[in-house]
Motif scaffolding. Structure first.
Motif, short mmCIF file in Angstrom:
data_model
loop_
_atom_site.label_atom_id
_atom_site.label_comp_id
_atom_site.label_asym_id
_atom_site.label_seq_id
_atom_site.Cartn_x
_atom_site.Cartn_y
_atom_site.Cartn_z
N THR A 14 44.37 86.00 64.02
CA THR A 14 43.48 85.16 63.23
C THR A 14 43.87 85.32 61.76
O THR A 14 44.39 86.35 61.35
CB THR A 14 41.99 85.52 63.41
N HIS A 15 43.61 84.27 60.98
CA HIS A 15 43.92 84.34 59.56
C HIS A 15 42.64 84.19 58.75
O HIS A 15 41.71 83.47 59.13
CB HIS A 15 44.92 83.25 59.14
N LEU A 16 42.59 84.90 57.65
CA LEU A 16 41.46 84.82 56.74
C LEU A 16 42.00 84.60 55.32
O LEU A 16 42.24 85.55 54.57
CB LEU A 16 40.62 86.10 56.81
N PHE A 17 42.27 83.33 55.01
CA PHE A 17 42.70 82.98 53.66
C PHE A 17 41.52 83.11 52.70
O PHE A 17 40.36 82.96 53.10
CB PHE A 17 43.23 81.55 53.60
N THR A 18 41.82 83.36 51.45
CA THR A 18 40.76 83.33 50.45
C THR A 18 40.11 81.95 50.45
O THR A 18 40.77 80.95 50.76
CB THR A 18 41.32 83.69 49.06
N GLN A 19 38.81 81.89 50.15
CA GLN A 19 38.09 80.63 50.26
C GLN A 19 38.63 79.62 49.24
O GLN A 19 38.69 79.89 48.04
CB GLN A 19 36.60 80.89 50.03
N HIS A 20 39.03 78.44 49.73
CA HIS A 20 39.79 77.50 48.90
C HIS A 20 38.98 76.89 47.78
O HIS A 20 39.51 76.64 46.69
CB HIS A 20 40.40 76.40 49.79
N ASN A 21 37.66 76.64 47.99
CA ASN A 21 36.84 76.11 46.89
C ASN A 21 36.70 77.14 45.78
O ASN A 21 36.72 76.80 44.59
CB ASN A 21 35.45 75.72 47.38
N LYS A 22 36.57 78.40 46.16
CA LYS A 22 36.46 79.47 45.17
C LYS A 22 37.77 79.65 44.41
O LYS A 22 37.76 79.87 43.20
CB LYS A 22 36.07 80.77 45.89
N LEU A 23 38.91 79.54 45.11
CA LEU A 23 40.20 79.58 44.43
C LEU A 23 40.30 78.40 43.47
O LEU A 23 40.72 78.53 42.33
CB LEU A 23 41.33 79.55 45.45
N GLY A 24 39.89 77.22 43.95
CA GLY A 24 39.67 76.07 43.09
C GLY A 24 40.91 75.30 42.67
O GLY A 24 42.04 75.75 42.83
N GLY A 25 40.66 74.11 42.15
CA GLY A 25 41.69 73.27 41.55
C GLY A 25 42.80 72.89 42.52
O GLY A 25 42.64 72.87 43.74
N GLU A 26 43.96 72.56 41.93
CA GLU A 26 45.12 72.15 42.73
C GLU A 26 45.60 73.28 43.63
O GLU A 26 46.08 73.04 44.75
CB GLU A 26 46.26 71.70 41.81
N LEU A 27 45.44 74.51 43.17
CA LEU A 27 45.89 75.66 43.98
C LEU A 27 45.03 75.79 45.23
O LEU A 27 45.55 76.04 46.33
CB LEU A 27 45.82 76.93 43.13
N GLY A 28 43.71 75.62 45.09
CA GLY A 28 42.83 75.68 46.25
C GLY A 28 43.10 74.56 47.24
O GLY A 28 43.08 74.77 48.46
N SER A 29 43.37 73.37 46.71
CA SER A 29 43.68 72.23 47.58
C SER A 29 44.98 72.46 48.33
O SER A 29 45.10 72.17 49.53
CB SER A 29 43.79 70.95 46.75
N TYR A 30 45.97 73.00 47.63
CA TYR A 30 47.26 73.29 48.26
C TYR A 30 47.09 74.31 49.39
O TYR A 30 47.70 74.19 50.46
CB TYR A 30 48.24 73.81 47.21
N LEU A 31 46.23 75.30 49.17
CA LEU A 31 46.00 76.33 50.18
C LEU A 31 45.50 75.74 51.49
O LEU A 31 46.07 75.99 52.56
CB LEU A 31 45.01 77.36 49.64
N ILE A 32 44.45 74.91 51.41
CA ILE A 32 43.85 74.40 52.65
C ILE A 32 44.63 73.22 53.23
O ILE A 32 44.67 73.03 54.44
CB ILE A 32 42.37 74.03 52.43
N GLU A 33 45.27 72.43 52.36
CA GLU A 33 45.93 71.21 52.84
C GLU A 33 47.38 71.43 53.25
O GLU A 33 47.94 70.66 54.04
CB GLU A 33 45.87 70.13 51.75
N GLU A 34 48.02 72.49 52.73
CA GLU A 34 49.44 72.67 53.01
C GLU A 34 49.79 74.05 53.58
O GLU A 34 50.42 74.14 54.63
CB GLU A 34 50.25 72.41 51.72
#
Length: 581
Positions: free
Chosen positions: A217-237
């Motif tokens: 299982t993976h537990l990435f840091t929460q993407h909204n909290k990371l925020g911005g383009e970096l957060g979007s890249y995390l969840i989308e790519e």
């Protein structure tokens, strides 16, 4: 003479070539994990010796000490760079860096063994050696826990035969200490992290919760909290790429199953990693963080192999997307401090979910023959695949206006030391000065009734604020928010944040009133005060309409005292000030 020199040179080269060959053959780089057919993990000493030997034979690997731990042993980092450059300033100029943390909970030793295998296989060309990515690992972070070998404390876990203990040498859970830095381990980690400045961070763990079919299982840091383009890249790519890469290698993976005491077939919400946790801390510097959580009931062999493949996939993704990752991180460092508003607390967005097919086992509640009550029973002979709702979108529940700077009086030196440890920039005042600043007072807070990691942690903190003229002394410091440590400053210095220094008890002395009154003395003075101050007298009479207030004579005297100049200014006054302009 020429012939003799030539002969000597040739003999010397042959000698060194032969010596290196013998040196490589002298070391058997098969690991205990392999020799035991995937049932055992090495001791702390064996792990360090392994990397020392690996670095002696393969110049692509370097091992160094970075700081001390509570155990009295130094923290090590091991770096793999095919260019044989180990100056991180130089590395960052041309390459991306993945930082892998192992053994934070030494009983969860999967990453320890998987990383040993990965580093060896890369330098021995058994798997692709990355060209544009440098790997750095902490072989075992919790050394004190690793030295407490046993075979019983991981009650729910299927192997290895022996392992370390969760608590460190002072019995701290190190995965709750990244922001408060109570331990030497956490202080050494901060030193290593800021030395390395990684683009991607991986922390290897073993899960403890529900039962299901997945090993990984993976537990990435929460993407909204990371925020911005970096957060979007995390969840989308990044997340989809990792899942796809592992699927192509016949390794299923699912988001961390954040479920306790029940079955996961109804879905669950993402775990929110605040800065006390490793990925919550690394996120403060815009590093893409993830925890690997293997499933405790799967065989140790499969868990290590799965962790190995997951790390290989993350290396491949970073190799491909490294330039983009670095660009997005740079953008975040530039844009975030320019914001006007910063979210300090979060709640699940109930209007938005991610749906996916989850592979679980049917669970029922049956009567316990031991206790007579109901108990949860999973049926591994009844696997299922069901669509579940995964709540992995969060909204801010509270936001604050970002100050231009914070002022910290020099007397709060223990806070300043934490800023130094995390390479925060600040300037001392060179003379006594008067400054207009925003001042907080603690309006309300709750505290845990039992100790948690050496603290009685506060929560649900509320503040009031006012604009005041404050006197700063020579040697007090001013800390601008427009710097790389922007997130760190907001998360630690805003008292309403879940992992603020206030909530971790570093300001508890302001919660205790130091000066009081004797009622037989104060009552006469209180009467004089009310006689002179009509507004206060009217307000006091209004308060007395409250029956409980009217019946308690001491509460009445105390209320008047708190409205007077006799009441101490330091009580409940947060001693860090906000410069807004």
């Amino acid at each position: 003479m020429l012939k003799s020199s030539l002969i000597i040179t040739i003999l010397t080269l042959v000698f060194y070539a032969f010596s290196e060959k013998v040196n490589a053959q002298d070391h058997n780089f098969s690991t205990l994990f392999e020799k035991s057919n995937g049932t055992e993990t090495p001791t702390y000493t064996e792990v360090i010796d392994y990397y020392l030997n690996l670095s002696e034979v393969y110049p692509e690997i370097s091992i160094q000490e970075v700081g001390m731990t509570d155990s009295g042993h130094p923290l090590h980092i091991v770096t793999l760079n095919p260019d044989m450059i180990f100056d991180f300033e130089k590395i960052r100029q041309t390459k991306r860096i993945i930082f892998v943390n192992n053994g934070i909970h030494p009983g969860e030793s999967d990453g320890i063994d998987a990383t040993m295998l990965l580093f060896r296989d890369m330098v021995q060309n058994k798997t692709n050696l990355p060209k544009n990515t440098v790997l750095v690992t902490i072989p075992i972070y919790n050394i004190g826990g690793a030295l407490q070998r046993n075979s019983g404390t991981r009650t729910n876990q299927n192997g290895p035969k022996e392992y370390g203990f969760r608590g460190n040498a002072r019995n701290y859970d190190l995965n709750r200490d990244f922001i408060k830095n109570d331990t030497k381990n956490a202080q050494a980690f901060s030193q290593a992290f800021h030395l390395i400045q990684p683009d991607v961070f991986i922390d290897n763990h073993v899960s403890n919760g529900a039962d299901y079919q997945y090993t990984l299982t993976h537990l990435f840091t929460q993407h909204n909290k990371l925020g911005g383009e970096l957060g979007s890249y995390l969840i989308e790519e990044i997340q989809p790429q990792l899942e796809s890469s592992l699927k192509s290698k016949k390794w299923d993976i699912t988001p961390y199953v954040n479920v306790w005491g029940t079955t996961p077939d109804k879905g669950w919400s993402q775990f929110l990693d605040s800065p006390r946790y490793s990925t919550g801390y690394t996120t403060l510097w815009n590093t893409i963080g993830m925890m690997v959580e293997t499933h405790m009931l799967k065989s140790y062999k499969s868990r290590v192999e799965g962790t190995y493949e997951l790390m290989k996939s993350m290396v491949e993704i970073t190799e491909k997307d490294g330039s983009k990752i670095r660009q997005l991180r740079k953008l975040a460092f530039t844009k975030l401090p320019l914001q006007k508003i910063y979210p300090i607390n979060w709640k699940v967005d109930t209007s938005k979910v991610t749906k996916f097919n989850f592979k679980g086992y049917e669970g029922t509640y049956i009567k316990s023959e031991l206790t007579g009550s109901k108990r949860l029973k999973y049926h591994r002979n009844k696997p299922y695949t069901k669509e579940v709702n995964y709540s992995n979108y969060f909204n801010p529940s509270k936001q604050i206006e970002i100050p231009k700077a914070y002022i910290i009086p020099k007397g709060w030196w223990h806070i300043i030391e934490k800023l130094k440890l995390n390479q925060i920039d600040y300037l001392p005042f060179e003379k006594d000065s008067s400054i207009t600043a925003e001042v907080y007072h603690i309006k309300d807070y709750k505290s845990r009734e039992t100790p948690y990691e050496g603290h009685y942690v506060h929560y649900d903190t509320e503040i009031t604020k006012s604009i005041e003229k404050i006197i700063v002394k020579k040697g007090d410091i001013i800390v601008p928010t427009n710097q790389k440590g922007f997130r760190y400053l907001i998360e630690t210095l805003e008292p309403e944040n879940v992992d603020s220094f206030f909530n971790w008890n570093f300001f508890d002395t302001i919660l205790q009133q130091k000066e009081y009154f004797s009622p037989y003395v104060w009552e006469d003075k209180a009467s004089e005060l009310l006689a002179k101050n009509e507004k206060l007298r009217i307000e006091f009479q209004e308060k007395k309409k409250d029956t409980a207030f009217a019946k308690n004579w001491y509460t009445q005297l105390d209320w008047i005292h708190k409205q007077s100049d006799n009441y101490e200014k330091a009580h409940l006054r947060y001693p860090i000030y906000r410069v807004m302009k």
